[in-house]
Design an enzyme around this catalytic site. Structure first.
Site, PDB file in Angstrom:
ATOM      1  N   GLY A 229       7.136  10.398   3.247  1.00 20.92           N
ATOM      2  CA  GLY A 229       6.050   9.935   4.097  1.00 20.92           C
ATOM      3  C   GLY A 229       6.230   8.476   4.413  1.00 20.92           C
ATOM      4  NE  ARG A 230       0.589   6.754   6.824  1.00 20.81           N
ATOM      5  CZ  ARG A 230      -0.420   6.802   7.663  1.00 20.81           C
ATOM      6  NH1 ARG A 230      -0.246   6.398   8.898  1.00 20.81           N
ATOM      7  NH2 ARG A 230      -1.594   7.269   7.288  1.00 20.81           N
ATOM      8  CG  PHE A 231       3.618   7.319   0.712  1.00 21.54           C
ATOM      9  CD1 PHE A 231       4.404   7.658  -0.366  1.00 21.54           C
ATOM     10  CD2 PHE A 231       3.069   8.336   1.479  1.00 21.54           C
ATOM     11  CE1 PHE A 231       4.627   8.977  -0.685  1.00 21.54           C
ATOM     12  CE2 PHE A 231       3.291   9.660   1.166  1.00 21.54           C
ATOM     13  CZ  PHE A 231       4.080   9.995   0.073  1.00 21.54           C
ATOM     14  N   GLY A 232       6.608   6.345   1.220  1.00 23.47           N
ATOM     15  CA  GLY A 232       7.794   6.470   0.388  1.00 23.47           C
ATOM     16  C   GLY A 232       8.202   7.921   0.215  1.00 23.47           C
ATOM     17  CE  LYS A 247       1.590   8.976  -2.132  1.00 31.51           C
ATOM     18  NZ  LYS A 247       0.152   9.136  -1.820  1.00 31.51           N
ATOM     19  CG  ASP A 348      -5.202  10.084   5.590  1.00 24.81           C
ATOM     20  OD1 ASP A 348      -5.338  10.610   6.715  1.00 24.81           O
ATOM     21  OD2 ASP A 348      -4.097   9.786   5.095  1.00 24.81           O
TER      22      ASP A 348
END
Length: 516
Positions: A229-232, A247, A348
């Site tokens: 994802g955009r976080f990692g 995560k 979200d």
């Protein structure tokens, strides 16, 4: 002048020499044939082991290969025993030589009597012998020291083996001693993560202690990557034979990592329909610092993955919907008390942030954008991050920026709108002839819509996802469609609350079972 026993040293020597002269003169006058001594040499002057001398009888002793041997001799007056530094008078014996190894005397055969033997033995025991005796002792000392060292090593080895056996019974320890003792003492190796959480948190629901979290994180082995994802990235990891989800945030997402870990550790947050938090830790991989968030692992993956590959029946639809609504109601609810829970809004909510458990119920995850309500000041704790929610699932008031961000209720109503879209996604995959999976507004906006795209469709055109006609002929789908429509009203105040949704879905479940 030195005084010894009230007699000066000069007087002592004068008396000794006087006595010695008297003794010699007496021996000369009294013994016509001289002093008889015992001897054991083979010399012609020593026939029948007897000899005569006008000096002294003397005996000596030596050690040869550890065996004491005696020699018996005679000496003339002027030889060794007469030096004043080597002879002195002793009451009961005429003269004893202090020269090592020698015993001197003035009586017939005095060098072989019991007195001489005793004195010579004393010489041996007090080490007044030749240098060979000391050498022998120094040869023995290293062996004794070596044996002592071996004994100490054997004792240490025995102690260590005994201690290692006890450690093995308790199980292997973590890498960090201060943390490990806390973890291992309370939780045996057979304990699962769930057992550890129940034992450690004591019902507070605020997560494991930080030291235990770090201990667990340092023992996890990453197995394979399961998402990006955009976080990692999200990895499947192993901890003591148990699967966990890891995560891994990129370094630029440190605020998101910290915020999510903080939210997960909110008191009383733990719930069967909220993703189970295990630990958070920052780890240095040698190149950069990795930010880890460790949670329960669910092999079915996200609801998005599940719906993409599988269809569901009516019972599963209700079960999943009710579990999500229950988790959302728990988030939105504030628990009053000393260790109470503040109300939390997700911000979200979408199918990719909902995970499917093995029993096909769901849990809500990804709380990085969540906000908390501070009842005391009636304020909202908003995270300091630049991230925003997913555009496709944003409520109308968020898209047109008409929402009052200082109040907490608008955030909850925004979550309800998103939940209505998730219900629509699930309902499409249910029934006798399910539709293929599609995201909300798939027919209105591009695959990666912009804010303007979503604002046009949702706010200006006021469109909502299409409800197929076939749903009206199905009791469960018809009831679900009614709920979802009440979730995505344009007016936020008209939408159902999470608790009301939970109760409505529970009633659908009950009515469906009665009918069956």
């Amino acid at each position: 002048m030195v005084v010894f026993n009230n007699v000066t040293m000069d007087t002592f020597h004068r008396r000794k020499w006087l006595l010695l002269l008297i003794t010699i003169v007496w021996r000369k006058l009294d013994l016509v044939n001289g002093l008889k001594c015992y001897c054991n040499s083979d010399s012609p002057s020593c026939p029948n082991s007897t000899c005569e001398t006008d000096g002294f009888c003397y005996a000596s002793t030596t050690l040869e290969n550890g065996i004491q041997k005696y020699s018996y001799h005679y000496r003339v007056l002027a030889l060794r025993c007469m030096n004043t530094s080597q002879a002195f008078y002793r009451e009961g014996y005429p003269i004893i030589c202090t020269q090592p190894r020698y015993y001197c005397c003035f009586k017939d055969y005095c060098n072989s009597d019991e007195i001489s033997q005793e004195i010579l033995d004393t010489m041996v025991h007090t080490s007044i012998l030749e240098p060979g005796t000391s050498a022998t002792a120094w040869q023995v000392v290293p062996w004794l020291m070596g044996l002592m060292v071996l004994g100490v090593c054997a004792a240490i080895s025995f102690w260590w083996a005994k201690r290692s056996g006890k450690v093995k019974e308790r199980g292997s320890r973590p890498l960090y001693p201060a943390e490990e003792s806390l973890c291992e003492t309370r939780h045996p190796i057979t304990a699962t993560i769930r057992d550890m959480i129940e034992l450690t948190t004591s019902g507070s629901g605020s997560g494991l202690p930080l030291l235990v979290q770090r201990s667990i994180a340092r023992q996890i082995q990453l197995v394979d990557i399961i998402g990006k994802g955009r976080f990692g990235e999200v990895w499947r990891g192993r901890w003591r034979g148990e699967n966990v989800a890891v995560k891994i945030f990129s370094s630029r997402e440190e605020c998101s990592w910290f915020r999510e870990a903080e939210i997960y550790q909110t008191v009383m947050l733990r719930h069967e329909n909220i993703l189970g938090f295990i630990a958070a830790d920052n780890k240095d991989n040698g190149t950069w610092t990795q930010l880890w968030l460790i949670t329960d692992y669910h092999e079915n993956g996200s609801l998005f993955d599940f719906l993409t590959s599988r269809t569901i029946d009516s019972n599963t639809l209700i079960k999943m919907s009710l579990s999500i609504a229950t988790g959302l109601a728990h988030l939105h609810m504030d628990i009053v008390g000393t260790k109470g829970k503040p109300a939390i809004a997700h911000r979200d909510l979408k199918s990719k942030n909902i995970l499917v458990k093995s029993n096909l119920t769901c849990v809500i995850g990804d709380l990085g954008l969540a906000v908390r309500h501070n009842v005391a000041s009636d304020s909202v704790d908003v995270p300091s991050t630049n991230r925003v929610g997913t555009k496709r699932y944003m409520a109308p008031e968020v898209l047109d920026e008409s929402m009052d961000s200082r109040q907490f209720d608008p955030y909850k109503r925004s979550d309800v709108y998103s939940f209505g879209l998730v219900l629509w996604e699930m309902a499409r995959r249910c029934g006798v002839m399910p539709d293929e999976y599609q995201p909300p507004y798939y027919d209105c906006v591009p695959p990666d819509p912009s804010l303007d795209d979503m604002r046009r469709v949702v706010c200006l055109e006021k469109r909502r996802p299409n409800v197929p006609n076939r749903w009206h002929s199905d009791i469960v789908l018809s009831a679900i469609s009614k709920v979802m429509k009440e979730c995505w009203y344009q007016n936020p105040a008209a939408r159902l609350t999470a608790l009301r949704i939970k109760k409505t879905l529970a009633n659908i479940d009950t009515a469906d079972h009665i009918k069956l």
